[in-house]
Design an enzyme around this catalytic site. Structure first.
Site, PDB file in Angstrom:
ATOM      1  N   ARG A  42      -8.722   3.073  -2.059  1.00  0.00           N
ATOM      2  CA  ARG A  42     -10.061   3.238  -2.653  1.00  0.00           C
ATOM      3  C   ARG A  42     -11.140   3.204  -1.566  1.00  0.00           C
ATOM      4  NH1 ARG A  42      -9.097  -1.739  -6.567  1.00  0.00           N
ATOM      5  NH2 ARG A  42      -6.967  -1.055  -6.173  1.00  0.00           N
ATOM      6  N   LYS A  95       2.599  -5.994   2.816  1.00  0.00           N
ATOM      7  CA  LYS A  95       3.506  -5.809   1.672  1.00  0.00           C
ATOM      8  C   LYS A  95       4.850  -6.472   1.949  1.00  0.00           C
ATOM      9  CE  LYS A  95       1.771  -1.269   0.164  1.00  0.00           C
ATOM     10  NZ  LYS A  95       1.363  -1.660  -1.188  1.00  0.00           N
TER      11      LYS A  95
HETATM   12  N1  BES Z   1      -0.279   2.621  -1.996  1.00  0.00           N
HETATM   13  C1  BES Z   1      -0.428   1.461  -2.804  1.00  0.00           C
HETATM   14  C2  BES Z   1      -0.097   1.727  -4.271  1.00  0.00           C
HETATM   15  C3  BES Z   1       1.339   2.059  -4.601  1.00  0.00           C
HETATM   16  C4  BES Z   1       2.211   1.079  -5.006  1.00  0.00           C
HETATM   17  C5  BES Z   1       1.787   3.360  -4.566  1.00  0.00           C
HETATM   18  C6  BES Z   1       3.508   1.384  -5.347  1.00  0.00           C
HETATM   19  C7  BES Z   1       3.098   3.675  -4.916  1.00  0.00           C
HETATM   20  C8  BES Z   1       3.956   2.685  -5.309  1.00  0.00           C
HETATM   21  C9  BES Z   1      -1.870   0.958  -2.743  1.00  0.00           C
HETATM   22  O1  BES Z   1      -2.506   1.135  -1.525  1.00  0.00           O
HETATM   23  C10 BES Z   1      -1.836  -0.514  -2.994  1.00  0.00           C
HETATM   24  O2  BES Z   1      -1.243  -1.197  -2.213  1.00  0.00           O
HETATM   25  N2  BES Z   1      -2.465  -0.944  -4.087  1.00  0.00           N
HETATM   26  C11 BES Z   1      -2.494  -2.333  -4.436  1.00  0.00           C
HETATM   27  C12 BES Z   1      -3.887  -2.669  -4.921  1.00  0.00           C
HETATM   28  C13 BES Z   1      -4.118  -4.128  -5.153  1.00  0.00           C
HETATM   29  C14 BES Z   1      -4.047  -4.887  -3.837  1.00  0.00           C
HETATM   30  C15 BES Z   1      -5.473  -4.306  -5.799  1.00  0.00           C
HETATM   31  C16 BES Z   1      -1.456  -2.576  -5.523  1.00  0.00           C
HETATM   32  O3  BES Z   1      -1.269  -1.699  -6.388  1.00  0.00           O
HETATM   33  O4  BES Z   1      -0.802  -3.606  -5.466  1.00  0.00           O
HETATM   34 MN    MN Z   2      -2.131  -0.420  -0.174  1.00  0.00          MN
END
Ligand code: BES
Ligand code: MN
Ligand code: ZN
Length: 470
Positions: A326, A252
């Site tokens: 997931r 990230k």
């Molecule tokens: N934990 C994150 C989602 C999240 C984002 C929670 C912002 C709270 C605030 C999750 O694990 C994630 O990174 N999801 C990705 C999925 C994508 C790579 C398909 C996302 O939402 O970008």
């Molecule tokens: Mn994630």
């Protein structure tokens, strides 16, 4: 905060501050030498919701709190006005606060006053000097006995605050191991914990893949509660507890990465909801399943392109290591079904897309069964935790079709990211009625009136209400 109820009039309690509510078109029910009604008549005390005025009468401090229209006064408004009172009472140095419960309100309103007070008064100061301006005691004064309603509400609020504590702890303190230790402290439940070796041995290849990059050992936490006289279906409560989500190799950006200590919020809600349900001795059976792990990049991490096999047998192509929630939940859902769950609900900070869709106001609700979805909607409404239903549809399955395996964890098409994530989870729920709450927006910093910054404890109250309604 100590919470007690009495049928004594407020002046007969040892409170230093007494709150008296006033509805639109109504007067002060019990006055003290006319001081409060005079304040209302002069216009200094207003009747609109959350309006507050301070005065002194007969040696006590009084807060006159506007309640708005009587017909609009619901448990959520009770929480909101109670929170406004907490803010002012703290400024005034209140130690013991007494609420004169308005006439002709229900137990749910009394519960709202208690919850609003306890939830608004929450602070997280584990690494700071303790607060000095805290309210120490709350007394509910009513003509009838509100003891049971206020005790139950205080119990629920204290477990919400425990969930907030877990959320607010930094990831170096709240490791998967530490979360499992908190689960083992719960009373009235049976707890079983699998470590990394156990998770791998159980064939949970998706969960294990997320965990393999970190030096912190993962935990699969199972909490079982069997209430006396339970007759309904076994409820499976499943929570994502990624105690830190860096994204892994698909790392990230730095700017908000620190917020990803909150990626365990779904697991915290499940854990503390089980604690509350057991403390309330609700007549239900619940199996809580919490997948706790870090998601970090290292020489041992899962890599984009890796293919793993879930416990259910479905093969998964990991094209983005940041879609880790997931993967964890897939195996946790299968585990809950193997435990015999007949209704499933999972809570997860699953997608940024859900924050884009619904902001921090509503959690996304996706469900495979309309009756079960309605039960979750109604539980959320009673709890004052908003959720909004979004669709599932077989057409979305196109997005998660795998090229080299059955499915991919991250669709190539970024549209409807909150839905395609749920559509992925659905593959692991068989024919068990299932609901998914994506709490990525509501879990922390949600700016609700009775929720201080940081962990919100979102979901604990919905899960308790769901058990009450089952
Ligand atoms: N934990 C994150 C989602 C999240 C984002 C929670 C912002 C709270 C605030 C999750 O694990 C994630 O990174 N999801 C990705 C999925 C994508 C790579 C398909 C996302 O939402 O970008
Ligand atoms: Mn994630
Ligand atoms: Zn995550």
């Amino acid at each position: 905060m100590r919470v007690t109820a009495t049928t004594d009039a407020p002046p007969a309690t040892d409170a230093d501050t007494i709150v008296v509510g006033v509805f639109e078109d109504e007067g002060i029910a019990h006055d003290h030498g006319g001081a409060l009604q005079a304040l209302v008549d002069s216009g200094e005390a207003k009747r609109g919701l959350r309006k507050l005025a301070v005065t002194h009468a007969e040696g006590r401090r009084y807060l006159v709190a506007g309640l708005g229209g009587r017909g609009d006064f619901d448990p959520e408004r009770a929480r909101v006005v109670a929170a406004a009172v907490v803010g002012r009472a703290k400024e005034l140095g209140t130690k013991t606060l007494c609420w004169e419960v308005p006439h002709h309100v229900s137990d749910a309103h009394v519960a709202g006053l208690v919850e609003g007070t306890l939830l608004a008064a929450y602070t997280y100061r584990e690494f700071k000097e303790p607060e000095t301006d805290g309210i120490e005691a709350l007394v509910l004064s009513a003509h009838h006995d509100v003891g049971a309603a206020s005790t139950a509400a205080a119990t629920v609020a204290s477990f919400v605050n425990r969930a907030r504590d877990l959320q607010n702890k930094p990831a170096n303190v709240l490791t998967p191991t530490a979360l499992a230790e908190r689960a083992s402290e719960l009373e009235g439940v049976r707890v079983e914990v699998l470590d990394g070796d156990g998770i791998r041995a159980a064939g949970m290849g998706a969960f294990a893949a997320v965990a393999q990059g970190s030096y912190e050992d993962p935990r699969l936490i199972t909490i079982r509660y069997e209430g006396e006289g339970a007759t309904g279906p076994l409820l499976g409560y499943v929570g994502k507890a990624v105690t830190f989500d860096s994204g892994g190799i698909s790392i990230k950006p730095a700017a908000k990465m620190h917020e990803m200590k909150f990626d365990m919020s779904g697991g915290a809600a499940v854990l503390e909801a089980l604690g509350a349900i057991a403390a309330l001795k609700l007549p239900v059976r619940v199996a809580g399943v919490i997948g706790a792990t870090e998601n970090l990049p290292s020489g041992r991490s899962m890599k984009p392109g890796d293919i793993v096999r879930s416990k259910s047998g479905v093969s998964i192509e990991i094209n983005n290591t940041d879609a880790e929630g997931r993967l964890v939940l897939a195996d946790c859902l299968t585990h809950a079904i193997e435990l015999g769950a007949e209704r499933l609900i999972d809570l997860a900070t699953l997608t940024g897309a859900m924050v884009v869709a619904l902001g921090k106001t509503h959690a996304g609700l996706l469900a495979s069964n309309d009756d079960w979805a309605a039960a979750v909607e109604s539980a959320g409404a009673r709890a004052g935790e908003l959720n909004w239903r979004l669709p599932l549809h077989a057409e979305y399955d196109e997005q998660i079709k795998g090229r080299y395996a059955d499915i991919v964890n991250s669709p190539a098409d970024r549209g409807a990211g909150g839905i395609t994530a749920a559509q992925f989870l659905k593959r692991f729920t068989g024919d068990v009625p299932w609901a998914h709450l994506d709490i990525a927006g509501t879990a922390y910093d949600n700016k609700k009136p009775y929720t201080p910054n940081g962990g919100a404890g979102y979901g604990v109250r919905t899960l308790v209400e769901l058990a009450r309604g089952a």
